[in-house]
Write an enzyme that holds these catalytic residues in place. Sequence first.
Site, PDB file in Angstrom:
ATOM      1  N   ASP A  96      45.384  39.596  26.104  1.00 27.48           N
ATOM      2  CA  ASP A  96      46.610  40.546  25.697  1.00 27.48           C
ATOM      3  C   ASP A  96      46.984  40.153  24.179  1.00 27.48           C
ATOM      4  O   ASP A  96      48.067  40.555  23.770  1.00 27.48           O
ATOM      5  CB  ASP A  96      47.558  39.829  26.218  1.00 27.48           C
ATOM      6  CG  ASP A  96      47.953  38.361  26.290  1.00 27.48           C
ATOM      7  OD1 ASP A  96      47.379  37.722  25.410  1.00 27.48           O
ATOM      8  OD2 ASP A  96      48.799  37.872  27.202  1.00 27.48           O
ATOM      9  N   GLU A 132      52.498  40.476  23.434  1.00 28.20           N
ATOM     10  CA  GLU A 132      51.488  40.271  24.586  1.00 28.20           C
ATOM     11  C   GLU A 132      51.557  41.340  25.743  1.00 28.20           C
ATOM     12  O   GLU A 132      50.457  41.715  26.074  1.00 28.20           O
ATOM     13  CB  GLU A 132      51.052  39.093  25.002  1.00 28.20           C
ATOM     14  CG  GLU A 132      50.559  37.939  23.631  1.00 28.20           C
ATOM     15  CD  GLU A 132      51.491  37.524  23.119  1.00 28.20           C
ATOM     16  OE1 GLU A 132      51.039  36.626  22.184  1.00 28.20           O
ATOM     17  OE2 GLU A 132      52.635  37.703  23.040  1.00 28.20           O
ATOM     18  N   HIS A 205      54.506  27.234  20.644  1.00 23.74           N
ATOM     19  CA  HIS A 205      54.309  28.294  19.596  1.00 23.74           C
ATOM     20  C   HIS A 205      54.616  29.686  19.967  1.00 23.74           C
ATOM     21  O   HIS A 205      54.357  30.466  18.863  1.00 23.74           O
ATOM     22  CB  HIS A 205      52.641  28.193  19.223  1.00 23.74           C
ATOM     23  CG  HIS A 205      51.811  29.094  20.387  1.00 23.74           C
ATOM     24  ND1 HIS A 205      51.512  28.430  21.516  1.00 23.74           N
ATOM     25  CD2 HIS A 205      51.542  30.134  20.413  1.00 23.74           C
ATOM     26  CE1 HIS A 205      50.773  29.325  22.358  1.00 23.74           C
ATOM     27  NE2 HIS A 205      50.762  30.408  21.502  1.00 23.74           N
ATOM     28  N   ARG A 207      55.974  33.406  19.730  1.00 18.82           N
ATOM     29  CA  ARG A 207      56.686  34.149  18.582  1.00 18.82           C
ATOM     30  C   ARG A 207      58.244  34.215  19.071  1.00 18.82           C
ATOM     31  O   ARG A 207      59.390  33.972  18.480  1.00 18.82           O
ATOM     32  CB  ARG A 207      56.376  35.550  18.693  1.00 18.82           C
ATOM     33  CG  ARG A 207      55.169  35.613  17.753  1.00 18.82           C
ATOM     34  CD  ARG A 207      54.381  37.042  17.542  1.00 18.82           C
ATOM     35  NE  ARG A 207      53.202  37.233  17.059  1.00 18.82           N
ATOM     36  CZ  ARG A 207      52.766  37.302  15.873  1.00 18.82           C
ATOM     37  NH1 ARG A 207      53.754  37.297  14.854  1.00 18.82           N
ATOM     38  NH2 ARG A 207      51.598  37.325  15.327  1.00 18.82           N
ATOM     39  N   HIS A 238      50.743  23.923  16.480  1.00 15.25           N
ATOM     40  CA  HIS A 238      50.460  24.999  15.988  1.00 15.25           C
ATOM     41  C   HIS A 238      50.399  25.097  14.397  1.00 15.25           C
ATOM     42  O   HIS A 238      51.243  24.492  13.787  1.00 15.25           O
ATOM     43  CB  HIS A 238      51.275  26.366  16.689  1.00 15.25           C
ATOM     44  CG  HIS A 238      50.554  27.419  16.333  1.00 15.25           C
ATOM     45  ND1 HIS A 238      50.645  28.369  15.504  1.00 15.25           N
ATOM     46  CD2 HIS A 238      49.817  28.204  17.476  1.00 15.25           C
ATOM     47  CE1 HIS A 238      49.867  29.424  15.874  1.00 15.25           C
ATOM     48  NE2 HIS A 238      49.147  29.281  17.081  1.00 15.25           N
TER      49      HIS A 238
END
Length: 365
Positions: A96, A132, A205, A207, A238
């Site tokens: 994805d 995704e 991590h 978004r 990250h």
Amino acid sequence: MKNIMIVFGTRPEAIKMCPLIKELKGRKNVRISVCVTGQHRKMLDQVLKAFEVIPDYDLSIMQEKQTLFEITTNILNKMKAILEQEHPDLVLVHGDTTTTFTAALACFYLQIPIGHVEAGLRTYDINAPYPEEYNRQAVSIVASYHFAPTERAKQNLIREGKAAEKIYVTGNTGIDALKTTIREDYNHEELSWASGSKMILLTAHRRENIGEPMQQIFRAIKRIIEENPEVKVIYPIHLNPLVRQIARSVFGDEERIHLIEPLEVLDFHNILARAYLVLTDSGGIQEEAPSLGKPVLVLRDTTERPEGIAAGTLCLVGTKEENIYRSIRKLLNDEDTYEEMCKASNPYGDGFASKRIADILLGDE
């Protein structure tokens, strides 16, 4: 001879595609080329090294503070010449990511068939996970082969009108990877530091979690640390500078929380195998940890992997501080609940997904 190109660009994709590359390269009458986009750079290279995979093409697109616009346009502009040069019979993409979506789009423009590995996962919330969920649905529209990891993923695709004869339930190639990476005699300085503790492995991590949701996640973990001296946290943090800024502002100099650099895949899998429990907003870890008998608290409001929830290996806890705090506390103090999650059966496969995909593609099923 069949000509198959495999395209990926991020660390999670690499972990799940390298076992398939190895399987296909061991077969006869097939030519395999590997193209990486470098959407992740350092983290991608670590996985390639661990699996001894050398790309034939490297788009090397990564830029500092890259946006989705830049990732998409850079891949699209560079893929055309490579696809025209290779003339593959089929291009395999995974999951994805923006690399996956853009590579599939490039193939669609050139009318090259696409095989989608890890197809059919859905939240049906186009903004969670973002971007995704959109990427995965978009690839399903143009794919010629759908390699679904579970029966539930297959049924998602059938309900959407995808041809049943083009959908194959294979298991997840990420489980295949664990057969290569897990070592009985493994040692690491972080494990030495955490020895004798209830070690929590954290990854965060996404978004959509950056900002207040991530602050609440980290505050819950800090409360747990302050109240439970037997607990230590390892957080391979990250590379995103915003994630690092939030983590340092909340955790400060807390001695029992180790913020460490991203781990190579062999190190990460072996530390995962020795964790007491796992906190994550990642996708692949929701599959890997249950395979190793580790309870997982998913730091998201939705998951495209509901099989794990149904099986009892995962618990969806969201991003609210109080709910996360209570959920961790329960697993630390309620032995029956903890053991029940540890012993739940893993719904994501038996470690032979790559073999099944290769058999299907090469007519040996």
